[in-house]
Write a protein that holds these residues in place. Sequence first.
Motif, PDB file in Angstrom:
ATOM      1  N   ARG A  13       2.711  -9.102 -15.759  1.00 45.63           N
ATOM      2  CA  ARG A  13       2.591  -7.919 -16.616  1.00 45.63           C
ATOM      3  C   ARG A  13       1.261  -7.195 -16.379  1.00 45.63           C
ATOM      4  N   GLU A  14       0.174  -7.956 -16.267  1.00 42.91           N
ATOM      5  CA  GLU A  14      -1.144  -7.341 -16.128  1.00 42.91           C
ATOM      6  C   GLU A  14      -1.334  -6.712 -14.747  1.00 42.91           C
ATOM      7  N   ILE A  15      -0.867  -7.386 -13.699  1.00 44.39           N
ATOM      8  CA  ILE A  15      -0.975  -6.797 -12.359  1.00 44.39           C
ATOM      9  C   ILE A  15      -0.114  -5.540 -12.272  1.00 44.39           C
ATOM     10  N   LYS A  16       1.067  -5.605 -12.845  1.00 41.87           N
ATOM     11  CA  LYS A  16       1.973  -4.450 -12.820  1.00 41.87           C
ATOM     12  C   LYS A  16       1.344  -3.256 -13.526  1.00 41.87           C
ATOM     13  N   GLN A  17       0.707  -3.496 -14.654  1.00 49.77           N
ATOM     14  CA  GLN A  17       0.041  -2.412 -15.380  1.00 49.77           C
ATOM     15  C   GLN A  17      -1.071  -1.793 -14.548  1.00 49.77           C
ATOM     16  N   LEU A  18      -1.828  -2.625 -13.850  1.00 44.02           N
ATOM     17  CA  LEU A  18      -2.916  -2.122 -13.009  1.00 44.02           C
ATOM     18  C   LEU A  18      -2.377  -1.297 -11.841  1.00 44.02           C
ATOM     19  N   ILE A  19      -1.296  -1.764 -11.234  1.00 44.90           N
ATOM     20  CA  ILE A  19      -0.694  -1.027 -10.119  1.00 44.90           C
ATOM     21  C   ILE A  19      -0.205   0.336 -10.591  1.00 44.90           C
ATOM     22  N   MET A  20       0.531   0.349 -11.700  1.00 42.94           N
ATOM     23  CA  MET A  20       1.119   1.591 -12.184  1.00 42.94           C
ATOM     24  C   MET A  20       0.072   2.559 -12.724  1.00 42.94           C
ATOM     25  N   ALA A  21      -1.078   2.021 -13.117  1.00 44.48           N
ATOM     26  CA  ALA A  21      -2.167   2.880 -13.601  1.00 44.48           C
ATOM     27  C   ALA A  21      -3.042   3.382 -12.459  1.00 44.48           C
ATOM     28  N   GLY A  22      -2.694   3.007 -11.225  1.00 42.52           N
ATOM     29  CA  GLY A  22      -3.454   3.470 -10.072  1.00 42.52           C
ATOM     30  C   GLY A  22      -4.807   2.815  -9.922  1.00 42.52           C
ATOM     31  N   LYS A  23      -4.946   1.590 -10.416  1.00 40.79           N
ATOM     32  CA  LYS A  23      -6.237   0.905 -10.369  1.00 40.79           C
ATOM     33  C   LYS A  23      -6.466   0.143  -9.071  1.00 40.79           C
ATOM     34  N   PHE A  24      -5.429   0.024  -8.253  1.00 40.69           N
ATOM     35  CA  PHE A  24      -5.561  -0.617  -6.951  1.00 40.69           C
ATOM     36  C   PHE A  24      -5.311   0.415  -5.861  1.00 40.69           C
ATOM     37  N   GLN A  25      -6.038   0.314  -4.780  1.00 46.47           N
ATOM     38  CA  GLN A  25      -5.875   1.228  -3.650  1.00 46.47           C
ATOM     39  C   GLN A  25      -4.552   0.950  -2.935  1.00 46.47           C
ATOM     40  N   PRO A  26      -3.713   1.954  -2.717  1.00 45.86           N
ATOM     41  CA  PRO A  26      -2.480   1.733  -1.956  1.00 45.86           C
ATOM     42  C   PRO A  26      -2.783   1.106  -0.598  1.00 45.86           C
ATOM     43  N   GLY A  27      -2.017   0.093  -0.240  1.00 49.27           N
ATOM     44  CA  GLY A  27      -2.198  -0.595   1.032  1.00 49.27           C
ATOM     45  C   GLY A  27      -3.183  -1.749   0.988  1.00 49.27           C
ATOM     46  N   MET A  28      -3.917  -1.908  -0.122  1.00 48.09           N
ATOM     47  CA  MET A  28      -4.932  -2.961  -0.165  1.00 48.09           C
ATOM     48  C   MET A  28      -4.290  -4.340  -0.270  1.00 48.09           C
ATOM     49  N   PRO A  29      -4.885  -5.345   0.384  1.00 44.06           N
ATOM     50  CA  PRO A  29      -4.376  -6.714   0.264  1.00 44.06           C
ATOM     51  C   PRO A  29      -4.582  -7.230  -1.162  1.00 44.06           C
ATOM     52  N   LEU A  30      -3.666  -8.038  -1.616  1.00 39.27           N
ATOM     53  CA  LEU A  30      -3.788  -8.700  -2.912  1.00 39.27           C
ATOM     54  C   LEU A  30      -4.007 -10.183  -2.621  1.00 39.27           C
TER      55      LEU A  30
END
Length: 209
Positions: A13-30
């Motif tokens: 849930r928390e990672i999904k929220q961060l992704i959808m809020a644009g808090k991670f750079q597209p293409g970045m490794p997790l």
Amino acid sequence: MAPDAHTAARVHREIKQLIMAGKFQPGMPLVVHTLAERFGTSISPVRDALNRLVGERLVDMQGGGGFALPTISRRSAFHLYSWHADIVRLIVKVMIRFEEIGAPPVALVSKSADGAAIADAAAEFFALLAGCSPNGEHLDAIIQAGERLAILRLHEGGIGRQGEELATLWNVTRSGNRNATRVAMWQYHRRRLLRADEISLAATRAVSI
């Protein structure tokens, strides 16, 4: 629910929220170990959460069992907006109970409405729209497409007056005029298809945390 399953659900849930809020750079490794430290857990729940996000197409699986966010290109943005338009077209064709959509949020036409608020309202509107379809698969499809569109919706500012645009679309739809709704939906998506290059470029510049 077992402790690990409960933790995996929270991390998902928390990672999904961060992704959808644009808090991670597209293409970045997790990186699993890094995320485990961040969320205060072991790597097993993190890996479970990431595998679930792969299934939702919000995360890509890499060679060697690694994970990364999907890259965003004009082509991928265009295809995603086009797919969303296709789902909406099917929904409008069969939807009933238009009046159940209700009025749009007053804040949409406020000058203080920012990109995140408008993006959230768009997700809410299209979920309400799909809920008026007698085919339950439409709701699942529109929610998943909307989640994948979330980061793009945050960067639609170049379209201009998106809040007013969405409020108008909302009101046209709830009027029950199917033909007017079909036209308004196409115009909404066409604006985004024409700006797919601009929107995708803005999204790739999102700042990671």
